[in-house]
Design an enzyme around this catalytic site. Structure first.
Site, PDB file in Angstrom:
ATOM      1  N   ASP A   1       1.951  11.295 -14.089  1.00  0.00           N
ATOM      2  CA  ASP A   1       1.914  11.642 -15.517  1.00  0.00           C
ATOM      3  C   ASP A   1       1.880  13.164 -15.652  1.00  0.00           C
ATOM      4  O   ASP A   1       0.938  13.816 -15.181  1.00  0.00           O
ATOM      5  CB  ASP A   1       0.671  11.018 -16.155  1.00  0.00           C
ATOM      6  CG  ASP A   1       0.603  11.231 -17.651  1.00  0.00           C
ATOM      7  OD1 ASP A   1       1.509  11.879 -18.206  1.00  0.00           O
ATOM      8  OD2 ASP A   1      -0.366  10.750 -18.279  1.00  0.00           O
TER       9      ASP A   1
ATOM     10  N   ASP B   1       7.728  11.679 -19.612  1.00  0.00           N
ATOM     11  CA  ASP B   1       6.749  12.402 -18.798  1.00  0.00           C
ATOM     12  C   ASP B   1       5.967  11.530 -17.824  1.00  0.00           C
ATOM     13  O   ASP B   1       5.058  12.017 -17.158  1.00  0.00           O
ATOM     14  CB  ASP B   1       5.776  13.150 -19.716  1.00  0.00           C
ATOM     15  CG  ASP B   1       5.056  12.216 -20.686  1.00  0.00           C
ATOM     16  OD1 ASP B   1       5.579  11.118 -20.964  1.00  0.00           O
ATOM     17  OD2 ASP B   1       3.972  12.589 -21.173  1.00  0.00           O
ATOM     18  N   GLU B   2       6.288  10.238 -17.736  1.00  0.00           N
ATOM     19  CA  GLU B   2       5.546   9.354 -16.842  1.00  0.00           C
ATOM     20  C   GLU B   2       6.513   8.531 -15.996  1.00  0.00           C
ATOM     21  O   GLU B   2       7.565   8.116 -16.466  1.00  0.00           O
ATOM     22  CB  GLU B   2       4.633   8.402 -17.633  1.00  0.00           C
ATOM     23  CG  GLU B   2       3.606   9.098 -18.505  1.00  0.00           C
ATOM     24  CD  GLU B   2       2.718   8.111 -19.241  1.00  0.00           C
ATOM     25  OE1 GLU B   2       2.312   7.105 -18.630  1.00  0.00           O
ATOM     26  OE2 GLU B   2       2.445   8.338 -20.441  1.00  0.00           O
TER      27      GLU B   2
END
Length: 416
Positions: free
Chosen positions: A10, A106-107
């Site tokens: 993350d 973003d993960e």
């Protein structure tokens, strides 16, 4: 048999981190990446840790965030940069495995079970990834290490920023059971309220319940939640390039001003239908069902749908079906704040289709060829290079670029 090694990576405060990397003057300061208040998207998308320590939270209105932090610097979003950095992160992850499943920009989940022979362990791989992202991109990541996707995500959320948390059999109950039940993936506000009403407030309490009891309360999802809480989920991490079958394609927009009449609604439905139809053509699909969604100024919302006359990827056919639905179901009791169009019941564009004696198929074929020609021009020169004259009649609504709004292809159960 070797236990699975799953990582959840993350990127910390991703939008804000990218802005600080691209604009060094912002580093270390309290910044918030926010939507455009004039377009009525004036909320905090993400904030730096300096701002978060002052109480700024994602989803806050800009004025609320400024009350929390008087020195807050408001930064507009630059989505192309975020996509670019997301790609850079993915390139680093690809050095360790080809089983990478994105969860938003973003993960990412990674299955590194097969890579541990080369890199020692999941925790060692997580350390290498963390160091490499920081050194090469200037941003930080938090990584959870576990034997399943759900627990790995709990690990990446457990400690931030720039942290690695291993959660496996030896420490699972110690770390996970005290956490609030809403920390579990897919436990939203409604599920949390219902669980709290039954006296279930922690993941440990949820894990202690019989799966059958949760099934009685929530149906099939109850058994899934039980598996998540006990740390026994075995959902595989998808391989790179894998995509779930698209079940529908839609687009919606919060409008710069309230919609107050049929002409406003038609203009917005036409603009949104253009983006939906273009996406259908890109996917080589046609829809058999058209759906609209509306939210008024009191934030009451509803959706309606109807079958199309025949499978279509034509903008005007989708827009006309959407407008007919709109006129049948809305009487302007209040102005509208947002509106959306969705195409579902998808079939392959080349699938056999029943022709109609009551419709001019030659003219329909010409419209389809015209749509494809417009797609080619816009792909080369941008959306604004070729527009319908109607959109120029209203500077506020006609100025919306539907390609800047998310085009939603819906596939499998996923929180992204």
């Amino acid at each position: 048999m070797r236990a699975r090694q799953i990582l959840h990576c993350d990127c910390n405060c991703f939008y804000a981190s990218v802005e600080m990397q691209e604009q060094p003057r912002l580093r270390g300061k309290a910044i918030a990446v926010c939507g455009d208040p004039e377009a009525r998207h004036g909320i905090v998308l993400t904030a730096s840790y300096s701002a978060k320590r002052m109480g700024v939270k994602t989803g806050m209105a800009i004025w609320q965030a400024q009350q929390c932090c008087r020195d807050l610097i408001i930064v507009p979003p630059h989505y192309r940069e975020y996509v670019r950095y997301s790609g850079f992160v993915r390139e680093i992850l690809e050095e360790y495995t080809d089983q990478i499943e994105p969860f938003g920009l973003d993960e990412n989940w990674l299955d590194v079970t097969g890579s541990c022979g080369l890199f020692d362990s999941g925790a060692a791989i997580a350390r290498q990834i963390s160091d490499k992202v920081k050194r090469e991109l200037g941003i930080t990541v938090s990584i959870g290490v576990a034997n399943n996707k759900i627990t790995a995500k709990l690990g990446s959320d457990y400690k931030k920023p720039d942290a690695i948390t291993r959660i496996e059999a030896d420490n699972y109950r110690q770390i996970v059971y005290p956490l609030p039940v809403e920390d579990l993936l897919y436990v939203g506000p409604a599920t949390r309220r219902k669980l709290n009403w039954y006296g279930v407030r922690t993941i440990g309490q949820l894990a202690a319940l019989e799966p059958r009891r949760l099934g009685e309360w929530f149906g099939k999802i109850g058994y899934v939640l039980s598996s998540f809480a006990r740390g026994t989920d075995q959902t595989p991490v998808a391989k790179m390039g894998w995509q779930a079958a698209v079940k529908s394609v839609g687009n919606s927009a919060t409008t710069p001003r309230d919609l107050v009449c049929d002409e406003d609604a038609w203009l917005m439905l036409l603009i949104l239908s253009e983006s939906v139809a273009a996406r259908l053509r890109e996917l080589a699909l046609k829809c058999t069902v058209v759906e609209i969604s509306m939210r008024d100024t009191e934030l009451d919302s509803f959706t309606r749908q109807q079958k199309a006359e025949s499978p279509t990827d034509n903008c005007l056919e989708i827009a006309r079906a959407a407008f007919e639905l709109f006129r049948q179901n809305y009487s302007w009791s209040r102005p509208l704040r947002s509106i959306g169009v969705r195409a579902s019941g998808l079939v392959a564009a080349g699938a056999p289709m029943q022709l109609s004696l009551l419709r001019d198929e030659t003219r329909r074929d010409k419209r389809e060829r015209l749509d494809r020609a417009v797609d080619e021009v816009r792909e080369r020169y941008g959306y604004g290079s070729l527009q319908r004259a109607l959109v120029r009649t209203d500077p506020a609504l006609g100025g919306i670029d539907p390609t800047s709004h998310t085009i939603h292809p819906v596939g499998f159960f996923n929180g992204g």
